[in-house]
Write an enzyme that holds these catalytic residues in place. Structure first.
Site, mmCIF file in Angstrom:
data_model
loop_
_atom_site.group_PDB
_atom_site.id
_atom_site.type_symbol
_atom_site.label_atom_id
_atom_site.label_comp_id
_atom_site.label_asym_id
_atom_site.label_seq_id
_atom_site.Cartn_x
_atom_site.Cartn_y
_atom_site.Cartn_z
ATOM 1 N N HIS A 12 -20.054 15.412 25.411
ATOM 2 C CA HIS A 12 -19.135 14.621 26.386
ATOM 3 C C HIS A 12 -19.953 13.984 27.530
ATOM 4 C CE1 HIS A 12 -15.915 17.445 24.354
ATOM 5 N NE2 HIS A 12 -16.787 18.445 24.840
HETATM 6 O O1 RIB Z 1 -13.896 18.871 28.453
HETATM 7 C C1 RIB Z 1 -15.361 18.669 28.593
HETATM 8 C C2 RIB Z 1 -15.862 18.753 29.739
HETATM 9 O O2 RIB Z 1 -15.769 20.019 30.460
HETATM 10 C C3 RIB Z 1 -17.403 18.497 29.880
HETATM 11 O O3 RIB Z 1 -17.857 18.153 31.083
HETATM 12 C C4 RIB Z 1 -18.130 19.843 29.821
HETATM 13 O O4 RIB Z 1 -19.295 20.222 30.191
HETATM 14 C C5 RIB Z 1 -16.994 20.706 30.682
HETATM 15 O O5 RIB Z 1 -17.325 20.416 32.011
#
Ligand code: RIB
Ligand code: CA
Length: 349
Positions: A279
């Site tokens: 992500h």
């Molecule tokens: O949903 C994914 C996000 O939530 C990413 O930033 C992961 O590190 C968590 O913070």
């Protein structure tokens, strides 16, 4: 009710000026060396988190593109005491104990903290053997650092890169409204539309943890670029991609591969996907190679009232309302180009 057409992602909103160099030389992930533009000044606001860690490493490996002014930590994946410790571990593994790491908010603006140890492990950085960092935590708290930096740097020259709940950013805007217009852009990881939620059926984690903070940032009237699950679920750390990082045969390469080995299990079991979604590195990669991404400038609002859909990002992808566009909502990425960039850059550390 018209049928929803198959998803069409249009390069409507990433202005040519955002792409460095001419189209023909956009292929080389290191093409940015030939560009004249100065590195972009950023603050990374983060809740490490294995994927946050890779984002921080990518930024540290890209000095010609990124001038990292500091790291501010927030409670999210794990409590603040762990996120700030993990951020310092990541700086140390990159040999950058000079980076200023600040502890920000320990809880959301109005709600109790929700964490994600089920995804990231109890340390938040499960996978590699961990150590107690020796580099100091800055005595300046994260919210003060954000305010002071935006007041010090020329207006319009600092980009905020939130990789976790938006609590620190919203708190800074609340405490010092004068800094809002001084922000160049907010490029954040958060939200979801076609991909729906990952922490509830409706909400993505970063937005869900502090929906009021997210709505405050999206409503602040500044340029926002969002990396929602719609794009990050296409950035899968598959086995060959993890093996390419391990093959760097370096401290950073091994550390990263061990983090991703652990990180993938949750999403593979849940979605049956070929790997864990990376992500947060999408945020940093976008600053370096915006040409790898495409999206649409639309209106996005956050549900803050309903228990059923709390934290849902209501994205007007099809323009069915007259609500003004307030975010570049990224929906697609060249995932091979993304991992090529990440692997090549991590190889520098
Ligand atoms: O949903 C994914 C996000 O939530 C990413 O930033 C992961 O590190 C968590 O913070
Ligand atoms: Ca994160």
């Amino acid at each position: 009710m018209t049928d929803v057409q198959p998803r069409r992602l249009l390069r409507l909103d990433i202005p040519a000026s955002a792409c460095k160099g001419s189209p023909d030389d956009l292929k080389d992930p290191d093409m940015s060396e030939q560009t004249a533009t100065p590195p972009r000044k950023i603050i990374i606001d983060t809740d490490p988190g294995q994927d946050d860690a890779v984002a921080i490493l990518l930024a540290l490996a890209s000095p010609e593109d990124i001038d990292l002014l500091g790291i501010t930590c927030v409670a999210g994946n794990v409590p603040l005491a762990l996120t700030q410790t993990n951020a310092r571990r990541v700086c140390e593994v990159a040999g950058r104990s000079d980076v200023a790491v600040h502890a920000g908010c320990a809880a959301p603006l109005q709600r109790p903290l929700v964490t994600a140890e089920h995804v990231h492990g109890k340390t938040g950085l499960d996978g590699p053997d961990l150590w107690e960092p020796t580099m100091p935590l800055s005595p300046v708290d994260g919210v003060t650092f954000i305010i002071d930096t935006l007041r010090r740097e020329p207006a319009g020259t600092v980009t905020l890169c939130p990789l976790g709940p938006l609590t620190n950013i919203a708190a800074a805007f609340e405490q010092a409204p004068d800094i809002i217009e001084r922000v160049q852009e907010v490029v954040l990881m958060g939200g979801a539309y076609f991909e729906v939620g990952n922490i509830t059926p409706a909400a993505e984690f970063n937005i869900y943890v502090d929906p009021e903070a997210a709505q405050a940032v999206l409503g602040a009237g500044i340029p926002v670029t969002m990396m929602p699950l719609d794009v990050t679920h296409k950035a899968l750390a598959t086995r060959p991609r993890i093996d390419a990082i391990r093959a760097l045969n370096s401290r950073v390469g091994t550390f990263t591969a061990e983090m991703l080995d652990f990180f993938e299990r949750f999403d593979v079991e849940k979605y049956g996907s070929d790997g864990g979604p990376l992500h947060d590195p999408c945020v940093i990669a976008y600053l370096i190679r915006p040409d790898l991404f495409s999206g649409r400038h639309i209106n996005v609002m956050v549900e803050t009232g309903s228990d059923l859909t709390l934290g849902m990002t209501v994205a007007d992808w099809w323009g069915v309302t007259d609500r003004a566009a307030n975010a570049l909502f990224i929906g697609d990425v060249d995932s091979d180009g993304l991992f090529d960039l990440i692997t090549k850059r991590l190889g520098r550390l």
